[in-house]
Design a protein around this motif. Structure first.
Motif, short mmCIF file in Angstrom:
data_model
loop_
_atom_site.label_atom_id
_atom_site.label_comp_id
_atom_site.label_asym_id
_atom_site.label_seq_id
_atom_site.Cartn_x
_atom_site.Cartn_y
_atom_site.Cartn_z
N LYS A 176 0.82 -1.21 0.00
CA LYS A 176 0.00 0.00 0.00
C LYS A 176 0.85 1.27 0.00
CE LYS A 176 -3.72 -2.12 2.75
NZ LYS A 176 -4.49 -2.01 4.02
N ARG A 177 2.14 1.11 0.30
CA ARG A 177 3.01 2.28 0.43
C ARG A 177 4.00 2.32 -0.75
NH1 ARG A 177 3.71 4.73 5.57
NH2 ARG A 177 5.99 4.64 5.25
N LYS A 300 -5.78 8.75 15.08
CA LYS A 300 -5.72 8.61 13.62
C LYS A 300 -5.48 7.16 13.23
CE LYS A 300 -3.25 8.64 9.56
NZ LYS A 300 -2.56 7.48 8.95
N MET A 301 -4.59 6.48 13.96
CA MET A 301 -4.33 5.07 13.66
C MET A 301 -5.55 4.21 13.95
SD MET A 301 -0.38 4.53 14.94
CE MET A 301 -0.16 3.05 13.94
N ASP A 304 -7.79 4.54 10.98
CA ASP A 304 -7.30 3.69 9.91
C ASP A 304 -7.74 2.25 10.13
OD1 ASP A 304 -6.01 5.88 8.82
OD2 ASP A 304 -4.03 5.33 9.60
N HIS A 305 -7.66 1.78 11.37
CA HIS A 305 -8.05 0.42 11.70
C HIS A 305 -9.53 0.18 11.43
CE1 HIS A 305 -7.94 -3.42 13.80
NE2 HIS A 305 -8.93 -3.03 14.57
N ASN A 307 -11.05 1.36 9.02
CA ASN A 307 -11.20 1.60 7.57
C ASN A 307 -11.72 3.01 7.26
OD1 ASN A 307 -10.32 -1.02 6.71
ND2 ASN A 307 -12.31 -1.83 7.36
N GLU A 308 -11.42 3.94 8.15
CA GLU A 308 -11.75 5.36 7.92
C GLU A 308 -10.46 6.09 7.58
OE1 GLU A 308 -14.76 6.34 7.85
OE2 GLU A 308 -15.91 4.86 8.98
N GLU A 309 -9.73 5.57 6.58
CA GLU A 309 -8.40 6.07 6.28
C GLU A 309 -8.40 7.50 5.74
OE1 GLU A 309 -6.58 3.17 3.76
OE2 GLU A 309 -6.27 1.75 5.41
N GLU A 310 -9.41 7.85 4.99
CA GLU A 310 -9.48 9.22 4.47
C GLU A 310 -9.62 10.23 5.61
OE1 GLU A 310 -12.13 11.96 1.36
OE2 GLU A 310 -12.46 9.79 1.48
N GLY A 312 -8.68 9.67 8.67
CA GLY A 312 -7.43 9.62 9.40
C GLY A 312 -6.37 10.50 8.78
N GLN A 313 -6.28 10.49 7.45
CA GLN A 313 -5.28 11.31 6.77
C GLN A 313 -5.59 12.80 6.93
OE1 GLN A 313 -2.36 10.20 5.38
NE2 GLN A 313 -1.95 12.41 5.42
#
Length: 352
Positions: A176-177, A300-301, A304-305, A307-310, A312-313
């Motif tokens: 993913k990175r 924030k992490m 992400d866990h 699945n709310e990554e947007e 979180g960013q």
């Protein structure tokens, strides 16, 4: 509407200040988003709880925690009340092991508004995946004899299952990175466990031909974290090596007080736990100057866990904007209070 059930344990010292600040940020995110909410249940388990009850948590504590989707921990430890080995093993490590949180992940990056001690930090952005349940931190061993014959034996335990789980998590994260994974080893000095670790890594990397890999001895790798951290992307390491590397990561960022961590249960059977890397700092507790960034980045992490990554960013971007505008606590060169920092983050979230 997504409702996330979170068990919060502020714990000791500044944990009681930074956890409420971070929860306020999470609730602000929920208000802005409109499609999710965080239901937080607080538990007072801490060294103060030990002083009153003779234990760090009640007998049914683990059973209670296992009904939640995540655990949000502040800080544990107050050696003036409870010896560190008791508070650590009877609460923090008990949760990690009972909830089978076999992976620990900790990012480190060049942070806007934070002065790195490195002359040329070169915008490094890395993340360490640490095996979190066995390795060098096994409980197997003991002490025998007295006086000049006294002996201590500590057994490191490495299982194929534990090593492979950490490595596959790291490979999938690297996909993913930037598709670059480093394995921390010491197979030139540790006779059994590290060659075992290397052989598993070499087996697994065949399943990820698109990921560039390298193995690096922990002593050289520690030096490279200081001299050229920008070359790294994802690093996978054993329990001890990962612990050492992540503290170096916090140091080269400029403060371990902003570093977050996640303890991940891979199966979803039990909750994962999210905690900042910093300690309880009893010397500044109650002064309103505790740095909330580590706890908020930890939130924030947790996003992400879930699945709310947007989201979180966006939160991480705003955290960096705030520190870049010099709204930060005294430990990282500012003069703002805990609440001033967290309130500014909330205000900027509302303005999205």
């Amino acid at each position: 509407m997504k409702n996330y059930q979170i068990a919060t344990i502020p714990g000791d010292g500044i944990g009681k200040e930074v956890v409420p600040a971070a929860l306020n940020v999470l609730h602000t995110i929920a208000d802005v988003h409109g499609g999710l909410s965080f239901v937080s249940t607080e538990f007072p388990w801490s060294c103060d709880y030990y002083a009153e009850h003779g234990k760090m948590m009640p007998e049914n504590g683990m059973e209670t925690l296992q009904s939640f989707e995540a655990i949000f921990l502040g800080a544990i430890g107050n050696p003036s009340i409870v010896a560190d080995h008791i508070s650590l093993w009877d609460l923090l490590l008990k949760i990690r092991r009972s909830c089978e949180q076999s992976i620990n992940i900790r990012p480190a990056k060049y942070f806007k508004g934070l002065r790195s001690p490195l002359t040329n930090p070169n915008d490094f952005d890395l993340i360490v995946v640490r095996e979190n349940s066995e390795g060098e931190y096994s409980e197997i061993g003991g002490r025998i004899h007295k006086n000049e014959n006294e002996m201590a034996i500590q057994n490191a335990v490495f299982t194929r299952r534990g090593c492979e789980s950490a490595m596959r998590y790291a490979f999938n994260l690297a996909k993913k990175r930037n598709k670059y994974l480093t394995s921390a080893t010491k197979s030139n000095g540790i006779f059994h466990t590290m060659p075992f670790w290397d052989s598993i890594f070499n087996d697994i990397k065949k399943d990820y031909p698109d990921i560039e890999t390298e193995s690096s001895h922990i002593d050289a790798l520690s030096a490279f974290f200081v001299t050229q951290p920008e070359k790294f992307d994802v690093i996978v390491a054993s329990n001890l090596f990962g612990d050492i590397l992540t503290d170096i990561g916090g140091a080269v960022m400029g403060s371990i007080g902003i570093a977050p961590a996640a303890n991940i249960n891979l199966s979803g059977k039990y909750p994962s736990m999210f905690e900042p890397v910093h300690g309880s700092a009893p010397d500044i507790y109650g002064k309103g100057i505790a740095n909330p960034i580590g706890q908020i980045w930890t939130a924030k992490m947790m996003l992400d866990h879930f699945n709310e990554e947007e989201l979180g960013q966006k939160l991480l971007d705003i955290i960096e904007e705030v520190t870049a505008d010099n709204i930060k606590t005294s430990d990282i060169g500012g003069n703002s209070t805990t609440l001033e920092v967290s309130n500014e983050i909330c205000n900027r979230l509302k303005a999205l």
